[in-house]
Design a protein around this motif. Structure first.
Motif, mmCIF file in Angstrom:
data_model
loop_
_atom_site.group_PDB
_atom_site.id
_atom_site.type_symbol
_atom_site.label_atom_id
_atom_site.label_comp_id
_atom_site.label_asym_id
_atom_site.label_seq_id
_atom_site.Cartn_x
_atom_site.Cartn_y
_atom_site.Cartn_z
ATOM 1 N N SER A 9 0.855 -1.190 0.000
ATOM 2 C CA SER A 9 0.000 0.000 0.000
ATOM 3 C C SER A 9 0.885 1.231 0.000
ATOM 4 O O SER A 9 1.969 1.218 0.595
ATOM 5 N N PRO A 10 0.485 2.312 -0.681
ATOM 6 C CA PRO A 10 1.303 3.523 -0.744
ATOM 7 C C PRO A 10 1.565 4.089 0.647
ATOM 8 O O PRO A 10 0.691 4.089 1.514
ATOM 9 N N ARG A 11 2.780 4.547 0.877
ATOM 10 C CA ARG A 11 3.165 5.142 2.148
ATOM 11 C C ARG A 11 3.491 6.622 1.956
ATOM 12 O O ARG A 11 3.875 7.057 0.877
ATOM 13 N N LYS A 12 3.351 7.389 3.044
ATOM 14 C CA LYS A 12 3.650 8.814 2.973
ATOM 15 C C LYS A 12 5.111 9.046 2.605
ATOM 16 O O LYS A 12 5.436 10.003 1.892
ATOM 17 N N SER A 13 6.006 8.191 3.083
ATOM 18 C CA SER A 13 7.424 8.377 2.794
ATOM 19 C C SER A 13 7.695 8.290 1.292
ATOM 20 O O SER A 13 8.522 9.030 0.752
ATOM 21 N N TYR A 14 6.995 7.393 0.604
ATOM 22 C CA TYR A 14 7.157 7.261 -0.840
ATOM 23 C C TYR A 14 6.635 8.512 -1.543
ATOM 24 O O TYR A 14 7.278 9.039 -2.463
ATOM 25 N N SER A 15 5.490 9.022 -1.109
ATOM 26 C CA SER A 15 4.915 10.233 -1.714
ATOM 27 C C SER A 15 5.816 11.432 -1.501
ATOM 28 O O SER A 15 5.998 12.256 -2.412
ATOM 29 N N ARG A 16 6.404 11.526 -0.316
ATOM 30 C CA ARG A 16 7.334 12.632 -0.042
ATOM 31 C C ARG A 16 8.550 12.550 -0.957
ATOM 32 O O ARG A 16 9.032 13.567 -1.476
ATOM 33 N N ALA A 17 9.048 11.348 -1.172
ATOM 34 C CA ALA A 17 10.215 11.180 -2.046
ATOM 35 C C ALA A 17 9.876 11.577 -3.476
ATOM 36 O O ALA A 17 10.679 12.234 -4.155
ATOM 37 N N ILE A 18 8.694 11.192 -3.949
ATOM 38 C CA ILE A 18 8.271 11.555 -5.307
ATOM 39 C C ILE A 18 8.157 13.066 -5.438
ATOM 40 O O ILE A 18 8.618 13.664 -6.429
ATOM 41 N N THR A 19 7.568 13.710 -4.457
ATOM 42 C CA THR A 19 7.406 15.168 -4.487
ATOM 43 C C THR A 19 8.761 15.860 -4.542
ATOM 44 O O THR A 19 8.980 16.786 -5.337
ATOM 45 N N ARG A 20 9.677 15.411 -3.693
ATOM 46 C CA ARG A 20 10.998 16.043 -3.656
ATOM 47 C C ARG A 20 11.768 15.765 -4.942
ATOM 48 O O ARG A 20 12.510 16.634 -5.431
ATOM 49 N N LEU A 21 11.580 14.589 -5.524
ATOM 50 C CA LEU A 21 12.270 14.260 -6.767
ATOM 51 C C LEU A 21 11.781 15.131 -7.916
ATOM 52 O O LEU A 21 12.574 15.554 -8.768
ATOM 53 N N ARG A 22 10.493 15.418 -7.951
ATOM 54 C CA ARG A 22 9.961 16.294 -8.999
ATOM 55 C C ARG A 22 10.594 17.675 -8.923
ATOM 56 O O ARG A 22 10.932 18.282 -9.945
ATOM 57 N N ILE A 23 10.774 18.164 -7.711
ATOM 58 C CA ILE A 23 11.424 19.466 -7.528
ATOM 59 C C ILE A 23 12.866 19.406 -8.020
ATOM 60 O O ILE A 23 13.358 20.313 -8.704
#
Length: 582
Positions: free
Chosen positions: A169-183
């Protein structure tokens, strides 16, 4: 000249075994190589260890390295050492653990120590995990790489803590990493840093594991993104050396994926083969095997296309002869590769009941041990490539007698019948060798993996250390620089994952196009042994038999053991499409 350094040299030079000029406040050698000079205090770097049943890591000092506890080491720029880092992964791992760790930080050192450090070195590198620790240590707390590694590490540690939702299941840590990677990818400077590429590959590793646990096909989005980002990395300075290693890793992934999908290599992979960028670092046995694997992939793709689409009767015999000639040529390269690997890479054969504990399941009472799981995996990849070539030759000699579109009479063979016998012998030998490697990976473990496995005295793992001192075969480099305890810990952590690939690949090979030819040459009971070991791996790794059900508790009478194993192996191959191994 390289030596152990004078007793008053700086800590960094002592670790690197370089002579130190003892300049203050930082020695000139460290300044020249852009290393963080450790100073002149005598420091002792402790190992990560478990503290009873609390599953926390502790250490014996409060030493902090750098302003963030991470700014430690960079690759050396000396031309004489351009093929490796000055400080090897074990030394970097010690620096990583030189600060006191709080509970939220537990997962990262566990992952970096057991998966990215132990059992790996630049001599057997594929270029990702071996670069991960130095890059991670150079990044800030909220960098894309730090968050990506944290997301991956958290899920891996959750699995060891027997969290059934790990990777599912998706975790907040994965979403945070994706967000920071986009930046990061929108910033021209960040976009050109190797650390950004490593962050993308860490997320691809997360995706691979998630796909396996979800029993679905892995997405290649991150892998393709990393391929694009490599173009922005500076090819001239030290970043260029890192880029070369990453390209070698991604080439390995492309070759493995092409073989698994039975498709030709992509054009971008061909551009990496023998390119100047990849030649700035020394070739390893692994990268040499990948170059041969590219030929295996091409031959298999041609063979598969002909079999599935059919060819004209007039051209078939000519095509078949070409396959056999090419398959023999490539197989000769694989045999030459095996002759040229380092001597200590060669497996050491042990006998059950004599050299290893009889509680360890073996095939024909034989176990072959290796310096590390990584080297064992490279050997199994070599075996599988030879197995594929032998399968193609056997198929061509049989002239596709069961394929109506080919128009050949049943039982008609092309070429010398001795070829058929030789290929059958090769097939059997390769399958046997894969079976002999499984006890090394699994030992006598039978239950779901947990953190207590690392300290469980009832778990026995065969290794070179299994031999008594009086009869031990001593070979330089056999322990790959690992202590007895570190060797045990890295096999417990990595062994089931490494065994999953050859076992699942063999099972799918038996059931796919003309796999029954291979199944018929196996020894009595061998296929069942492979199936049982694969299901044991599924138990160790907490893998499901189908979405929502656990492999251990799924006892549906409607699904036989064979059907369950084949189903699970087939689904796992989809998730493992972009992973290392056979």
């Amino acid at each position: 000249m390289v030596n152990r350094g004078r007793s008053r040299g700086c800590v960094t030079c002592k670790q690197r075994r370089f002579k130190c000029d003892e300049a203050k406040p930082e020695c000139r050698a460290c300044q020249r190589l852009e290393l963080s000079c450790g100073g002149y205090n005598s420091l002792e770097y402790p190992k990560i260890m478990f503290k009873d049943q609390n599953h926390k890591f502790c250490n014996k000092t409060n030493q902090v390295v750098g302003s963030h506890g991470r700014d430690v080491l960079k690759p050396a720029t000396s031309p004489s050492r351009s093929s490796k880092y000055d400080v090897q992964d074990r030394e970097v791992a010690r620096v990583l653990t030189s600060r006191r760790l709080s509970e939220p930080d537990t997962a990262v050192p566990f992952f970096l120590s057991h998966y990215a450090s132990m059992g790996r070195d630049m001599g057997s590198t594929r270029g990702f995990f071996e670069l991960l620790i130095p890059a991670y240590l150079s990044q800030g707390e909220e960098s894309a790489l730090s968050l990506a590694v944290s997301a991956l590490a958290s899920e891996i540690l959750s699995m060891w803590r027997q969290d059934s939702s790990s990777f599912r299941s998706p975790r907040k840590s994965y979403s945070r990493a994706i967000t920071r990677l986009r930046i990061a990818t929108q910033d021209p400077i960040e976009r050109g840093k190797p650390a950004t590429v490593l962050a993308v590959l860490a997320l691809q590793t997360y995706e691979n594991a998630s796909a396996i646990y979800d029993l679905r096909r892995a997405s290649s989005m991150h892998h393709n993104g990393a391929s694009s980002l490599l173009l922005f990395v500076n090819p001239d300075d030290m970043d260029g050396m890192v880029r070369a290693y990453l390209r070698k890793f991604m080439l390995h992934t492309e070759v493995s994926t092409a073989i698994r999908q039975k498709k030709p290599l992509k054009n971008i992979a061909y551009s990496w083969l023998g390119s100047k960028d990849t030649m700035v670092v020394a070739e390893t046995p692994s990268s040499a095997l990948d170059a041969i694997g590219a030929s295996v992939a091409e031959l298999q793709a041609s063979y598969t296309q002909f079999v599935t689409q059919g060819g004209s009767t007039t051209s078939s015999e000519h095509t078949i002869n070409e396959w056999r000639v090419e398959a023999r040529r490539v197989d000769a390269e694989l045999l030459a590769w095996a002759e040229n690997v380092p001597a200590h890479w060669r497996p050491l054969r042990l006998k059950s009941g004599r050299d290893i504990d009889s509680s360890i399941p073996t095939y024909q009472s034989v176990c072959e041990v290796y310096p590390s799981c990584q080297i064992a995996s490279i050997w199994n990849l070599w075996r599988f490539q030879r197995l594929l070539l032998a399968k193609i030759i056997v198929g061509s000699l049989d002239a596709f007698s069961d394929l109506g579109h080919s128009g050949f009479a049943c039982g008609r063979f092309f070429g010398d019948p001795i070829d058929f016998a030789n290929c059958k012998q090769t097939l059997q030998e390769m399958v046997d060798s894969m079976c002999y490697s499984i006890p090394f990976h699994l030992g006598n473990r039978t239950t779901r993996s947990s953190l207590t496995d690392f300290t469980d005295p009832t778990i026995f793992l065969p290794s070179q250390y299994s031999l008594e001192d009086g009869t031990r075969l001593v070979r330089d480099g056999l322990n790959a620089g690992l202590s007895r305890e570190d060797h045990r810990r890295h096999v417990i952590a990595q062994g089931p994952w490494r065994a999953m690939h050859p076992l699942s690949r063999l099972l799918t090979l038996f059931s796919e196009d003309h796999g029954e030819v291979i199944a018929t040459i196996l020894r009595p009971g061998q296929k069942e042994w492979i199936r049982d070991q694969f299901l044991r791996v599924a138990t160790l790794l907490h893998l499901p038999s189908d979405p929502g059900n656990n492999i251990e508790t799924s006892k549906s009478p409607r699904m036989s053991t064979d059907a369950k194993a084949e189903y699970l192996a087939r689904e796992i191959r989809q998730g493992a499409i972009l992973m290392s191994g056979p």
